[in-house]
Motif scaffolding. Sequence first.
Motif, short mmCIF file in Angstrom:
data_model
loop_
_atom_site.label_atom_id
_atom_site.label_comp_id
_atom_site.label_asym_id
_atom_site.label_seq_id
_atom_site.Cartn_x
_atom_site.Cartn_y
_atom_site.Cartn_z
N GLY A 88 0.79 -1.22 0.00
CA GLY A 88 0.00 0.00 0.00
C GLY A 88 0.82 1.28 0.00
O GLY A 88 0.26 2.37 0.07
N ALA A 89 2.14 1.16 -0.08
CA ALA A 89 3.00 2.34 -0.06
C ALA A 89 4.07 2.19 -1.13
O ALA A 89 5.21 1.80 -0.84
N ALA A 90 3.71 2.45 -2.36
CA ALA A 90 4.64 2.28 -3.48
C ALA A 90 5.94 3.03 -3.21
O ALA A 90 5.93 4.20 -2.82
N GLY A 91 7.06 2.34 -3.38
CA GLY A 91 8.37 2.96 -3.21
C GLY A 91 8.89 2.98 -1.79
O GLY A 91 9.98 3.48 -1.55
N LEU A 92 8.13 2.45 -0.83
CA LEU A 92 8.59 2.36 0.56
C LEU A 92 8.92 0.89 0.83
O LEU A 92 8.13 0.01 0.54
N PHE A 93 10.12 0.67 1.38
CA PHE A 93 10.60 -0.68 1.60
C PHE A 93 11.13 -0.86 3.02
O PHE A 93 11.61 0.09 3.64
N ASP A 95 12.44 4.55 -2.34
CA ASP A 95 12.97 4.61 -3.70
C ASP A 95 13.00 6.10 -4.07
O ASP A 95 11.95 6.75 -4.18
N ALA A 96 14.20 6.63 -4.26
CA ALA A 96 14.35 8.06 -4.53
C ALA A 96 13.64 8.48 -5.81
O ALA A 96 13.11 9.59 -5.90
N MET A 106 19.43 1.57 -8.83
CA MET A 106 18.26 1.97 -8.04
C MET A 106 18.84 2.72 -6.83
O MET A 106 19.75 2.23 -6.18
N VAL A 107 18.30 3.90 -6.56
CA VAL A 107 18.80 4.70 -5.44
C VAL A 107 17.76 4.70 -4.33
O VAL A 107 16.61 5.09 -4.54
N LEU A 108 18.19 4.24 -3.17
CA LEU A 108 17.34 4.21 -1.98
C LEU A 108 17.88 5.19 -0.96
O LEU A 108 19.10 5.38 -0.86
N VAL A 109 16.99 5.82 -0.20
CA VAL A 109 17.41 6.71 0.88
C VAL A 109 16.81 6.21 2.19
O VAL A 109 15.66 5.77 2.23
N VAL A 158 22.97 2.67 -3.08
CA VAL A 158 22.89 2.48 -4.53
C VAL A 158 22.90 0.98 -4.81
O VAL A 158 23.79 0.27 -4.35
N VAL A 159 21.88 0.53 -5.54
CA VAL A 159 21.68 -0.89 -5.80
C VAL A 159 21.81 -1.17 -7.30
O VAL A 159 21.22 -0.45 -8.12
N ASN A 160 22.56 -2.20 -7.64
CA ASN A 160 22.56 -2.70 -9.00
C ASN A 160 21.28 -3.51 -9.12
O ASN A 160 21.16 -4.58 -8.52
N ALA A 161 20.30 -2.98 -9.83
CA ALA A 161 18.98 -3.60 -9.90
C ALA A 161 19.01 -4.98 -10.56
O ALA A 161 18.12 -5.79 -10.34
#
Length: 133
Positions: free
Chosen positions: A27-32, A48-49, A77-80, A98-101
């Motif tokens: 229910g929260a796209a981009g939140l992990f 997900d930035a 993929m950049v996560l903060v 920084v993630v290699n997707a």
Amino acid sequence: MSATLTFVSPPPGLAPMTDFNLNEIAGAAGLFALQSADDVHTRLFVLDASVYLPQYSPVISDEHAIALELDGPEQAMVLVVTNPGETGTTVNLMAPIVVNASTGRCAQIILDGQDWPLRAELTPRTESLSAAG
């Protein structure tokens, strides 16, 4: 979305852990939730930035790109990391993950010489406000 991530070196403050599971919060796209594969009590919340901070464009060194086996920026993929508080949520823009997707290799990179804040206020996404109007 869920993925297995392997840090090329332990994230600051989390040594010796390098293996994590990344699970999207329903229910929260981009939140992990980024949870240690070895210690279920160690968990960070990350965004997900590209979803929440589309203007955020950190520059990583060629050395970091090689360590992460990145062929180009589209593969990253950049996560903060988020820091919820009583008066709002901040995000750490000075040290993105920084993630290699393609491979799940990742690193939390300290952006020396770049003018990104350690605790940037997260503002509500305007997309949901525009849809209501």
